[in-house]
Design a protein around this motif. Structure first.
Motif, mmCIF file in Angstrom:
data_model
loop_
_atom_site.group_PDB
_atom_site.id
_atom_site.type_symbol
_atom_site.label_atom_id
_atom_site.label_comp_id
_atom_site.label_asym_id
_atom_site.label_seq_id
_atom_site.Cartn_x
_atom_site.Cartn_y
_atom_site.Cartn_z
ATOM 1 N N GLY A 12 -56.035 -69.695 122.288
ATOM 2 C CA GLY A 12 -57.056 -70.415 123.037
ATOM 3 C C GLY A 12 -56.545 -71.709 123.644
ATOM 4 O O GLY A 12 -57.295 -72.696 123.746
ATOM 5 N N LEU A 13 -55.280 -71.723 124.070
ATOM 6 C CA LEU A 13 -54.700 -72.945 124.626
ATOM 7 C C LEU A 13 -55.285 -73.238 126.004
ATOM 8 O O LEU A 13 -55.499 -72.325 126.803
ATOM 9 C CB LEU A 13 -53.180 -72.798 124.743
ATOM 10 N N ASN A 14 -55.520 -74.515 126.267
ATOM 11 C CA ASN A 14 -55.961 -74.886 127.603
ATOM 12 C C ASN A 14 -54.754 -74.909 128.539
ATOM 13 O O ASN A 14 -53.616 -74.660 128.121
ATOM 14 C CB ASN A 14 -56.694 -76.239 127.592
ATOM 15 N N GLU A 15 -54.991 -75.220 129.805
ATOM 16 C CA GLU A 15 -53.920 -75.126 130.795
ATOM 17 C C GLU A 15 -52.744 -76.041 130.479
ATOM 18 O O GLU A 15 -51.579 -75.637 130.562
ATOM 19 C CB GLU A 15 -54.464 -75.459 132.188
ATOM 20 N N ALA A 16 -53.042 -77.272 130.079
ATOM 21 C CA ALA A 16 -51.967 -78.219 129.762
ATOM 22 C C ALA A 16 -51.179 -77.770 128.539
ATOM 23 O O ALA A 16 -49.945 -77.875 128.496
ATOM 24 C CB ALA A 16 -52.552 -79.612 129.528
ATOM 25 N N GLN A 17 -51.880 -77.265 127.546
ATOM 26 C CA GLN A 17 -51.212 -76.792 126.339
ATOM 27 C C GLN A 17 -50.340 -75.576 126.635
ATOM 28 O O GLN A 17 -49.235 -75.444 126.101
ATOM 29 C CB GLN A 17 -52.248 -76.461 125.270
ATOM 30 N N GLN A 18 -50.832 -74.692 127.504
ATOM 31 C CA GLN A 18 -50.030 -73.528 127.877
ATOM 32 C C GLN A 18 -48.762 -73.948 128.605
ATOM 33 O O GLN A 18 -47.694 -73.356 128.402
ATOM 34 C CB GLN A 18 -50.848 -72.585 128.759
ATOM 35 N N GLN A 19 -48.857 -74.968 129.437
ATOM 36 C CA GLN A 19 -47.676 -75.450 130.150
ATOM 37 C C GLN A 19 -46.627 -75.983 129.175
ATOM 38 O O GLN A 19 -45.431 -75.739 129.347
ATOM 39 C CB GLN A 19 -48.071 -76.531 131.153
ATOM 40 N N GLU A 20 -47.078 -76.692 128.143
ATOM 41 C CA GLU A 20 -46.133 -77.206 127.152
ATOM 42 C C GLU A 20 -45.548 -76.075 126.308
ATOM 43 O O GLU A 20 -44.364 -76.094 125.953
ATOM 44 C CB GLU A 20 -46.816 -78.239 126.249
ATOM 45 N N ALA A 21 -46.369 -75.087 125.984
ATOM 46 C CA ALA A 21 -45.871 -73.930 125.241
ATOM 47 C C ALA A 21 -44.825 -73.182 126.073
ATOM 48 O O ALA A 21 -43.791 -72.748 125.556
ATOM 49 C CB ALA A 21 -47.028 -73.007 124.874
ATOM 50 N N GLN A 22 -45.090 -73.045 127.371
ATOM 51 C CA GLN A 22 -44.136 -72.385 128.261
ATOM 52 C C GLN A 22 -42.844 -73.191 128.377
ATOM 53 O O GLN A 22 -41.749 -72.619 128.456
ATOM 54 C CB GLN A 22 -44.764 -72.187 129.643
ATOM 55 N N ALA A 23 -42.968 -74.521 128.370
ATOM 56 C CA ALA A 23 -41.776 -75.381 128.428
ATOM 57 C C ALA A 23 -40.932 -75.196 127.176
ATOM 58 O O ALA A 23 -39.695 -75.127 127.248
ATOM 59 C CB ALA A 23 -42.189 -76.841 128.584
ATOM 60 N N ALA A 24 -41.575 -75.103 126.013
ATOM 61 C CA ALA A 24 -40.846 -74.862 124.763
ATOM 62 C C ALA A 24 -40.177 -73.499 124.788
ATOM 63 O O ALA A 24 -39.031 -73.332 124.351
ATOM 64 C CB ALA A 24 -41.803 -74.962 123.575
ATOM 65 N N PHE A 25 -40.893 -72.500 125.320
ATOM 66 C CA PHE A 25 -40.337 -71.152 125.445
ATOM 67 C C PHE A 25 -39.087 -71.183 126.326
ATOM 68 O O PHE A 25 -38.072 -70.542 126.000
ATOM 69 C CB PHE A 25 -41.401 -70.235 126.046
ATOM 70 N N ARG A 26 -39.138 -71.938 127.433
ATOM 71 C CA ARG A 26 -37.975 -72.054 128.322
ATOM 72 C C ARG A 26 -36.823 -72.771 127.623
ATOM 73 O O ARG A 26 -35.658 -72.394 127.797
ATOM 74 C CB ARG A 26 -38.355 -72.793 129.606
ATOM 75 N N ASP A 27 -37.131 -73.808 126.848
ATOM 76 C CA ASP A 27 -36.075 -74.484 126.084
ATOM 77 C C ASP A 27 -35.346 -73.484 125.196
ATOM 78 O O ASP A 27 -34.124 -73.478 125.103
ATOM 79 C CB ASP A 27 -36.673 -75.590 125.209
ATOM 80 N N GLY A 28 -36.134 -72.644 124.521
ATOM 81 C CA GLY A 28 -35.544 -71.671 123.606
ATOM 82 C C GLY A 28 -34.688 -70.635 124.307
ATOM 83 O O GLY A 28 -33.736 -70.098 123.727
ATOM 84 N N LYS A 29 -34.991 -70.330 125.565
ATOM 85 C CA LYS A 29 -34.221 -69.328 126.317
ATOM 86 C C LYS A 29 -32.817 -69.810 126.653
ATOM 87 O O LYS A 29 -31.935 -68.988 126.930
ATOM 88 C CB LYS A 29 -34.947 -68.959 127.610
ATOM 89 N N ALA A 30 -32.585 -71.120 126.636
ATOM 90 C CA ALA A 30 -31.272 -71.655 126.998
ATOM 91 C C ALA A 30 -30.213 -71.155 126.020
ATOM 92 O O ALA A 30 -30.431 -71.127 124.805
ATOM 93 C CB ALA A 30 -31.306 -73.179 126.999
ATOM 94 N N SER A 31 -29.058 -70.772 126.551
ATOM 95 C CA SER A 31 -27.990 -70.229 125.706
ATOM 96 C C SER A 31 -27.478 -71.254 124.701
ATOM 97 O O SER A 31 -26.972 -70.896 123.639
ATOM 98 C CB SER A 31 -26.836 -69.731 126.574
ATOM 99 N N ASN A 32 -27.608 -72.536 125.036
ATOM 100 C CA ASN A 32 -27.130 -73.584 124.132
ATOM 101 C C ASN A 32 -28.254 -74.196 123.292
ATOM 102 O O ASN A 32 -28.082 -75.284 122.728
ATOM 103 C CB ASN A 32 -26.422 -74.684 124.930
ATOM 104 N N PHE A 33 -29.397 -73.520 123.232
ATOM 105 C CA PHE A 33 -30.483 -74.056 122.413
ATOM 106 C C PHE A 33 -30.043 -74.111 120.958
ATOM 107 O O PHE A 33 -29.570 -73.109 120.400
ATOM 108 C CB PHE A 33 -31.730 -73.174 122.536
ATOM 109 N N PRO A 34 -30.206 -75.261 120.293
ATOM 110 C CA PRO A 34 -29.735 -75.432 118.900
ATOM 111 C C PRO A 34 -30.712 -74.814 117.898
ATOM 112 O O PRO A 34 -31.414 -75.516 117.166
ATOM 113 C CB PRO A 34 -29.653 -76.953 118.762
ATOM 114 N N LEU A 35 -30.751 -73.482 117.850
ATOM 115 C CA LEU A 35 -31.722 -72.782 117.008
ATOM 116 C C LEU A 35 -31.589 -73.167 115.542
ATOM 117 O O LEU A 35 -32.595 -73.447 114.872
ATOM 118 C CB LEU A 35 -31.553 -71.267 117.164
#
Length: 260
Positions: A89-112
């Motif tokens: 039930g995320l609002n638009e702003a929250q979804q944008q931040e969730a998508q930004a975190a998802f993009r961070d994780g996609k980076a090959s050098n993300f420090p998992l």
């Protein structure tokens, strides 16, 4: 501070004294970046504690990393991530931040590993929370009932960093797949296959006693109870998903209890 500590240790092990300073610099960058991300999540989700933002950011960044495990994020993974955001039930702003975190994780050098270690530092003693986190990741790793070897390896790495054993991971994966099948059965006309899946959802054999069935049911309900998870630091946005999980467990139990 975890980025600086881990960076210094890795750098010292690889390059000795020069590596120590390089690791400190890289670790500081990680701490600053993660701190900024967590601050955004705290503001958007109206949570006052750092661990709330840590949970949300680590959840979506890890999902992104697992989705990109084979080198390409498929449309199915994107749909799964969006579906999960809608479930929250995320609002638009929250979804944008969730998508930004998802993009961070996609980076090959993300420090998992460093991210998961920071997560474990806050939640490691809360076994119900770490298991719940791994269960969330099963959804992105097992899209459409398929999981690549690379995604399974990453899932094992996530479990390892959160002190979830391989046996526990296999049990969670079997229960998750059974739950997906169980949800597709006709609840009004349950078949033998539906009953078999219900047993797997509860993690018991089909020849278990009534006492064993009830014990497994109560244990799962306690592990996924929204109020209990919230008290242990799970963000309020995640609780609707936990509530649906308890409803699924309840449905499996209701099907089986009259057969014992």
């Amino acid at each position: 501070m975890w980025g600086k500590i881990l960076g210094a240790l890795f750098g010292l092990a690889l390059l000795r004294l020069p590596g120590l300073f390089i690791g400190l610099i890289l670790g500081h960058w990680f701490d600053v970046k993660m701190g900024a991300n967590l601050a955004r999540f705290r503001g958007l989700f109206n949570e006052s504690e750092e661990q709330q933002g840590l949970f949300m950011y680590t959840t979506f960044a890890t999902m992104g990393h697992i989705a990109k495990a084979t080198g390409v994020v498929t449309p199915a993974h994107i749909r799964q991530a969006r579906h999960f955001m809608q479930q929250l039930g995320l609002n638009e702003a929250q979804q944008q931040e969730a998508q930004a975190a998802f993009r961070d994780g996609k980076a090959s050098n993300f420090p998992l590993v460093a991210q998961l270690q920071a997560f474990h530092q806050h939640f490691g003693r809360q076994k119900d929370v770490t298991h719940y986190f791994v269960e969330i990741q099963l959804g992105i790793a097992n899209v459409d009932g398929e999981m690549s070897h690379e995604q399974y390896q990453l899932l094992q790495q996530v479990a390892l960093q959160l002190s979830v054993s391989r046996l526990q991971l296999e049990q969670m994966l079997a229960a998750y797949r059974a739950q997906q099948r169980f949800n597709r059965h006709d609840s009004k006309r349950p078949s033998a296959n539906a009953m078999q899946d219900a047993y797997k959802v509860l993690g018991v054999s089909d020849n278990c006693t009534e006492k064993e069935l009830k014990r497994a049911y109560r244990k799962l309900m306690a592990q996924h109870h929204p109020d209990k998870l919230m008290a242990k630091g799970v963000p309020a946005a995640m609780l609707d998903v936990a509530k649906r999980r308890t409803q699924e467990i309840q449905a499996a139990y209701e099907l089986l209890k009259n057969r014992h």
